[in-house]
Design a protein around this motif. Sequence first.
Motif, PDB file in Angstrom:
ATOM      1  N   ILE A  77       9.414   4.093 -42.107  1.00 36.66           N
ATOM      2  CA  ILE A  77      10.049   2.776 -41.946  1.00 36.66           C
ATOM      3  C   ILE A  77       9.203   1.664 -42.554  1.00 36.66           C
ATOM      4  CG2 ILE A  77      11.359   3.521 -39.927  1.00 36.66           C
ATOM      5  CD1 ILE A  77       9.439   1.700 -38.253  1.00 36.66           C
ATOM      6  N   ALA A  78       7.892   1.884 -42.671  1.00 36.12           N
ATOM      7  CA  ALA A  78       7.013   0.869 -43.261  1.00 36.12           C
ATOM      8  C   ALA A  78       7.392   0.584 -44.712  1.00 36.12           C
ATOM      9  CB  ALA A  78       5.555   1.297 -43.164  1.00 36.12           C
ATOM     10  N   GLU A  79       8.051   1.524 -45.362  1.00 36.98           N
ATOM     11  CA  GLU A  79       8.524   1.271 -46.725  1.00 36.98           C
ATOM     12  C   GLU A  79       9.426   0.042 -46.765  1.00 36.98           C
ATOM     13  OE1 GLU A  79      10.312   4.780 -48.396  1.00 36.98           O
ATOM     14  OE2 GLU A  79       8.524   5.982 -47.988  1.00 36.98           O
ATOM     15  N   HIS A  80      10.242  -0.142 -45.725  1.00 33.53           N
ATOM     16  CA  HIS A  80      11.117  -1.320 -45.658  1.00 33.53           C
ATOM     17  C   HIS A  80      10.291  -2.592 -45.437  1.00 33.53           C
ATOM     18  CE1 HIS A  80      14.568   1.261 -45.720  1.00 33.53           C
ATOM     19  NE2 HIS A  80      14.162   1.886 -44.627  1.00 33.53           N
ATOM     20  N   ARG A  81       9.230  -2.491 -44.620  1.00 29.03           N
ATOM     21  CA  ARG A  81       8.345  -3.647 -44.417  1.00 29.03           C
ATOM     22  C   ARG A  81       7.680  -4.029 -45.727  1.00 29.03           C
ATOM     23  NH1 ARG A  81       3.005  -4.031 -43.432  1.00 29.03           N
ATOM     24  NH2 ARG A  81       2.785  -1.858 -42.797  1.00 29.03           N
ATOM     25  N   HIS A  82       7.194  -3.047 -46.460  1.00 26.09           N
ATOM     26  CA  HIS A  82       6.553  -3.332 -47.746  1.00 26.09           C
ATOM     27  C   HIS A  82       7.540  -3.934 -48.746  1.00 26.09           C
ATOM     28  CE1 HIS A  82       3.541   0.015 -46.584  1.00 26.09           C
ATOM     29  NE2 HIS A  82       3.121  -1.151 -46.169  1.00 26.09           N
ATOM     30  N   ALA A  83       8.785  -3.469 -48.721  1.00 23.92           N
ATOM     31  CA  ALA A  83       9.805  -3.988 -49.633  1.00 23.92           C
ATOM     32  C   ALA A  83      10.228  -5.402 -49.259  1.00 23.92           C
ATOM     33  CB  ALA A  83      11.029  -3.071 -49.643  1.00 23.92           C
ATOM     34  N   GLY A  84      10.118  -5.749 -47.983  1.00 23.84           N
ATOM     35  CA  GLY A  84      10.645  -7.029 -47.522  1.00 23.84           C
ATOM     36  C   GLY A  84       9.620  -8.054 -47.101  1.00 23.84           C
ATOM     37  N   SER A  85       8.328  -7.734 -47.274  1.00 23.20           N
ATOM     38  CA  SER A  85       7.326  -8.694 -46.823  1.00 23.20           C
ATOM     39  C   SER A  85       5.969  -8.416 -47.457  1.00 23.20           C
ATOM     40  CB  SER A  85       7.173  -8.632 -45.295  1.00 23.20           C
ATOM     41  OG  SER A  85       6.586  -7.404 -44.898  1.00 23.20           O
ATOM     42  N   THR A  86       5.102  -9.389 -47.300  1.00 24.56           N
ATOM     43  CA  THR A  86       3.688  -9.221 -47.603  1.00 24.56           C
ATOM     44  C   THR A  86       2.942  -9.566 -46.327  1.00 24.56           C
ATOM     45  OG1 THR A  86       3.449 -11.507 -48.347  1.00 24.56           O
ATOM     46  CG2 THR A  86       3.967  -9.853 -50.027  1.00 24.56           C
ATOM     47  N   GLY A  87       1.712  -9.148 -46.232  1.00 21.31           N
ATOM     48  CA  GLY A  87       0.988  -9.514 -45.034  1.00 21.31           C
ATOM     49  C   GLY A  87      -0.337  -8.809 -44.895  1.00 21.31           C
ATOM     50  N   VAL A  88      -0.946  -9.076 -43.765  1.00 17.03           N
ATOM     51  CA  VAL A  88      -2.229  -8.512 -43.412  1.00 17.03           C
ATOM     52  C   VAL A  88      -2.099  -7.907 -42.025  1.00 17.03           C
ATOM     53  CG1 VAL A  88      -4.644  -9.068 -42.876  1.00 17.03           C
ATOM     54  CG2 VAL A  88      -3.470 -10.243 -44.743  1.00 17.03           C
ATOM     55  N   VAL A  89      -2.617  -6.695 -41.850  1.00 12.36           N
ATOM     56  CA  VAL A  89      -2.650  -6.034 -40.540  1.00 12.36           C
ATOM     57  C   VAL A  89      -4.113  -5.851 -40.181  1.00 12.36           C
ATOM     58  CG1 VAL A  89      -2.013  -4.015 -39.180  1.00 12.36           C
ATOM     59  CG2 VAL A  89      -0.461  -4.855 -40.975  1.00 12.36           C
ATOM     60  N   LEU A  90      -4.489  -6.335 -39.024  1.00 17.53           N
ATOM     61  CA  LEU A  90      -5.859  -6.251 -38.545  1.00 17.53           C
ATOM     62  C   LEU A  90      -5.928  -5.381 -37.301  1.00 17.53           C
ATOM     63  CD1 LEU A  90      -6.573 -10.083 -38.669  1.00 17.53           C
ATOM     64  CD2 LEU A  90      -7.295  -8.394 -40.367  1.00 17.53           C
ATOM     65  N   LEU A  91      -7.046  -4.720 -37.091  1.00 14.18           N
ATOM     66  CA  LEU A  91      -7.287  -3.966 -35.871  1.00 14.18           C
ATOM     67  C   LEU A  91      -8.603  -4.466 -35.289  1.00 14.18           C
ATOM     68  CD1 LEU A  91      -6.316  -1.720 -33.979  1.00 14.18           C
ATOM     69  CD2 LEU A  91      -7.688  -0.116 -35.340  1.00 14.18           C
ATOM     70  N   GLY A  92      -8.534  -5.032 -34.087  1.00 17.71           N
ATOM     71  CA  GLY A  92      -9.720  -5.565 -33.434  1.00 17.71           C
ATOM     72  C   GLY A  92     -10.038  -4.804 -32.167  1.00 17.71           C
ATOM     73  N   LYS A  93     -11.320  -4.627 -31.896  1.00 23.06           N
ATOM     74  CA  LYS A  93     -11.781  -3.940 -30.692  1.00 23.06           C
ATOM     75  C   LYS A  93     -11.763  -4.909 -29.510  1.00 23.06           C
ATOM     76  CE  LYS A  93     -14.822  -1.123 -33.454  1.00 23.06           C
ATOM     77  NZ  LYS A  93     -16.144  -1.138 -34.045  1.00 23.06           N
ATOM     78  N   GLY A  94     -11.307  -4.389 -28.366  1.00 21.17           N
ATOM     79  CA  GLY A  94     -11.347  -5.185 -27.141  1.00 21.17           C
ATOM     80  C   GLY A  94     -12.756  -5.241 -26.581  1.00 21.17           C
ATOM     81  N   LEU A  95     -12.951  -6.061 -25.594  1.00 22.07           N
ATOM     82  CA  LEU A  95     -14.245  -6.184 -24.942  1.00 22.07           C
ATOM     83  C   LEU A  95     -14.390  -5.112 -23.869  1.00 22.07           C
ATOM     84  CD1 LEU A  95     -14.322 -10.046 -24.506  1.00 22.07           C
ATOM     85  CD2 LEU A  95     -15.423  -8.675 -26.281  1.00 22.07           C
ATOM     86  N   GLY A  96     -15.592  -4.716 -23.608  1.00 27.41           N
ATOM     87  CA  GLY A  96     -15.850  -3.773 -22.537  1.00 27.41           C
ATOM     88  C   GLY A  96     -15.838  -2.336 -23.025  1.00 27.41           C
ATOM     89  N   GLY A  97     -15.819  -1.440 -22.054  1.00 31.36           N
ATOM     90  CA  GLY A  97     -15.778  -0.024 -22.386  1.00 31.36           C
ATOM     91  C   GLY A  97     -17.141   0.463 -22.669  1.00 31.36           C
TER      92      GLY A  97
END
Length: 97
Positions: A77-97
């Motif tokens: 399904i991400a193929e449709h996102r790539h065809a219909g948008s541009t953007g940045v996806v970030l992954l951030g670590k939570g605190l703790g653990g």
Amino acid sequence: MAVYGVAHITITDRAAYDRYSAAFMEVFARYRGTLLAVDETPEVIEGEWTATRLVMMSFPDAAAFHDWFDSAEYQAIAEHRHAGSTGVVLLGKGLGG
């Protein structure tokens, strides 16, 4: 440790992006994530916002995020996102653990 996915998306083709959106929750629900926010009009407190959509999600750990993001179901399904948008996806670590 919890992780947070944040996407800043600029929609360039609404029809293509809507195909992605229509299938998103069905795929997302199969994984251990929680959708926290989807907003096309976030309040800008400081700085300049140039994207047209903010998406925030949480996962119990980075492996769970990658299980979802790298899955064949999501990539299809991400193929449709790539065809219909541009953007940045970030992954951030939570605190703790």
